[in-house]
Design a protein around this motif. Structure first.
Motif, PDB file in Angstrom:
ATOM      1  N   TRP A  17       0.795  -1.235   0.000  1.00  0.00           N
ATOM      2  CA  TRP A  17       0.000   0.000   0.000  1.00  0.00           C
ATOM      3  C   TRP A  17       0.825   1.281   0.000  1.00  0.00           C
ATOM      4  CZ3 TRP A  17      -3.844  -1.903  -2.008  1.00  0.00           C
ATOM      5  CH2 TRP A  17      -4.413  -3.101  -1.573  1.00  0.00           C
ATOM      6  N   PRO A  18       1.979   1.361   0.650  1.00  0.00           N
ATOM      7  CA  PRO A  18       2.743   2.620   0.572  1.00  0.00           C
ATOM      8  C   PRO A  18       3.132   3.011  -0.851  1.00  0.00           C
ATOM      9  CG  PRO A  18       3.504   1.299   2.422  1.00  0.00           C
ATOM     10  CD  PRO A  18       2.557   0.445   1.650  1.00  0.00           C
ATOM     11  N   ILE A  19       3.681   2.070  -1.628  1.00  0.00           N
ATOM     12  CA  ILE A  19       4.112   2.397  -2.988  1.00  0.00           C
ATOM     13  C   ILE A  19       2.912   2.638  -3.888  1.00  0.00           C
ATOM     14  CG2 ILE A  19       4.282  -0.057  -3.639  1.00  0.00           C
ATOM     15  CD1 ILE A  19       6.531   2.852  -4.859  1.00  0.00           C
ATOM     16  N   LEU A  20       1.837   1.879  -3.702  1.00  0.00           N
ATOM     17  CA  LEU A  20       0.636   2.085  -4.523  1.00  0.00           C
ATOM     18  C   LEU A  20      -0.007   3.434  -4.202  1.00  0.00           C
ATOM     19  CD1 LEU A  20      -1.001  -1.479  -4.482  1.00  0.00           C
ATOM     20  CD2 LEU A  20       0.281  -0.380  -6.334  1.00  0.00           C
ATOM     21  N   THR A  21      -0.005   3.809  -2.923  1.00  0.00           N
ATOM     22  CA  THR A  21      -0.541   5.112  -2.547  1.00  0.00           C
ATOM     23  C   THR A  21       0.286   6.240  -3.154  1.00  0.00           C
ATOM     24  OG1 THR A  21      -1.372   4.213  -0.462  1.00  0.00           O
ATOM     25  CG2 THR A  21      -1.165   6.597  -0.609  1.00  0.00           C
ATOM     26  N   ALA A  22       1.603   6.066  -3.180  1.00  0.00           N
ATOM     27  CA  ALA A  22       2.485   7.085  -3.767  1.00  0.00           C
ATOM     28  C   ALA A  22       2.167   7.289  -5.249  1.00  0.00           C
ATOM     29  CB  ALA A  22       3.948   6.674  -3.584  1.00  0.00           C
ATOM     30  N   PHE A  23       1.995   6.210  -5.990  1.00  0.00           N
ATOM     31  CA  PHE A  23       1.665   6.333  -7.408  1.00  0.00           C
ATOM     32  C   PHE A  23       0.255   6.916  -7.598  1.00  0.00           C
ATOM     33  CE2 PHE A  23       5.174   3.294  -8.178  1.00  0.00           C
ATOM     34  CZ  PHE A  23       5.803   3.951  -9.223  1.00  0.00           C
ATOM     35  N   SER A  24      -0.659   6.580  -6.693  1.00  0.00           N
ATOM     36  CA  SER A  24      -2.010   7.149  -6.773  1.00  0.00           C
ATOM     37  C   SER A  24      -1.973   8.660  -6.595  1.00  0.00           C
ATOM     38  CB  SER A  24      -2.899   6.517  -5.704  1.00  0.00           C
ATOM     39  OG  SER A  24      -2.970   5.115  -5.854  1.00  0.00           O
ATOM     40  N   LEU A  25      -1.185   9.126  -5.617  1.00  0.00           N
ATOM     41  CA  LEU A  25      -1.038  10.563  -5.397  1.00  0.00           C
ATOM     42  C   LEU A  25      -0.352  11.231  -6.586  1.00  0.00           C
ATOM     43  CD1 LEU A  25      -0.015  10.528  -1.631  1.00  0.00           C
ATOM     44  CD2 LEU A  25      -2.173  11.351  -2.587  1.00  0.00           C
ATOM     45  N   LEU A  26       0.551  10.514  -7.252  1.00  0.00           N
ATOM     46  CA  LEU A  26       1.179  11.055  -8.461  1.00  0.00           C
ATOM     47  C   LEU A  26       0.132  11.319  -9.536  1.00  0.00           C
ATOM     48  CD1 LEU A  26       3.637  11.779 -10.197  1.00  0.00           C
ATOM     49  CD2 LEU A  26       3.849   9.333 -10.762  1.00  0.00           C
ATOM     50  N   PHE A  27      -0.813  10.401  -9.709  1.00  0.00           N
ATOM     51  CA  PHE A  27      -1.870  10.592 -10.694  1.00  0.00           C
ATOM     52  C   PHE A  27      -2.765  11.779 -10.310  1.00  0.00           C
ATOM     53  CE2 PHE A  27      -0.792   6.368 -12.260  1.00  0.00           C
ATOM     54  CZ  PHE A  27      -1.063   6.489 -13.619  1.00  0.00           C
ATOM     55  N   VAL A  28      -3.033  11.943  -9.020  1.00  0.00           N
ATOM     56  CA  VAL A  28      -3.817  13.098  -8.575  1.00  0.00           C
ATOM     57  C   VAL A  28      -3.087  14.397  -8.910  1.00  0.00           C
ATOM     58  CG1 VAL A  28      -4.748  14.306  -6.566  1.00  0.00           C
ATOM     59  CG2 VAL A  28      -4.993  11.823  -6.744  1.00  0.00           C
TER      60      VAL A  28
END
Length: 272
Positions: A17-28
């Motif tokens: 979840w940490p790395i997936l959350t980081a990429f999700s925030l990148l898309f935002v």
């Protein structure tokens, strides 16, 4: 790893979840940047990123709760470390608002500055000419009362939890969540009927940045407390189960309350 830990270290299973959350925030972030530049893909990036953040946050929080309740990873040493981490996080958030207040006070007391050529303000004139400020004793004062009341209800919930009183803890948390929603609704109404826009000069930019960032914190805090509400309904905080998650939510909510008091006094009342 279901046996209770005896060592003081916070050792848990690997999490995606940490790395997936980081990429999700990148898309935002990309969505917001594309939106500023009028890119046709802005909405798709923002919607995908926002949905991914919500998905990752839900599963990440779920795993953290499981670590404490099922895996018994949250020993006293670990809890102390988590408290320090939360305190440092809140301190970092306070630095954000320090920057906003510094910008507001700089423009307030020295209105003719480096932005004079872009946003013209008269020497000694604040707010700048043409800005119609809000009446602080209308919706802002009502929102102040709402947040102060929510501070008492979250304290009530904390006391009820320490007394193993599930009924009152659930009731108090439910009221706090409703008060948080009410604050956000009133602020949205205030923004909708504002006499100035974000692009109307340095006063408007400072006002919307400071109050809007605080409003975002209210929304995040309301979500945090909503999670605690459903956990309280399931009995997670009574019977010696610990209530570290609620404790952090209460810290965060009291921080939001205190920041609003400064905003109300210096931006709404003295900033007119």
């Amino acid at each position: 790893m279901s046996a209770k830990q005896q060592h003081p270290f916070h050792l848990v299973e690997l999490s995606p979840w940490p790395i997936l959350t980081a990429f999700s925030l990148l898309f935002v972030t990309l969505g917001v940047v594309f939106l500023m530049h009028g890119h046709s893909m802005a909405e798709y990036f923002s919607i995908f990123g926002g949905g991914a953040v919500i998905f990752c946050s839900y599963h990440w929080w779920k795993d953290v709760i499981k670590e404490g309740r099922v895996g018994h990873h949250h020993t006293e040493k670990v809890r102390m470390g988590l408290r320090i981490g939360m305190a440092l996080f809140i301190l970092s958030e306070a630095m954000f608002f320090f920057g906003f207040f510094f910008s507001f006070f700089l423009a307030r007391f020295f209105p003719a500055g480096i932005l004079e050529g872009l946003w013209v303000t008269g020497e000694g004139l604040w707010p700048p000419k043409g800005i119609q400020t809000f009446d602080p004793w209308d919706i802002p004062f009502m929102n102040t009362l709402i947040l102060l009341l929510s501070g008492t209800t979250v304290t009530w919930a904390h006391y009820a939890i320490t007394q193993n009183d599930q009924r009152n803890s659930v009731m108090a948390l439910g009221i706090t969540v409703l008060l948080g929603i009410a604050f956000t609704a009133f602020q949205a109404y205030e923004y909708h009927h504002a006499a100035f826009k974000l692009t109307d000069g340095i006063y408007a930019a400072n006002f919307y940045l400071a109050t809007g960032f605080h409003g975002l914190h209210v929304i995040i805090g309301t979500i945090f407390l909503t999670v605690c509400y459903f956990r309280a309904k399931n009995g997670h905080f009574i019977g010696g189960n610990g209530h570290l998650g609620f404790e952090f939510a209460a810290w965060y909510w009291h921080f939001v309350d205190v920041v609003w008091l400064f905003l109300f006094v210096f931006v709404y009342v003295l900033g007119r």
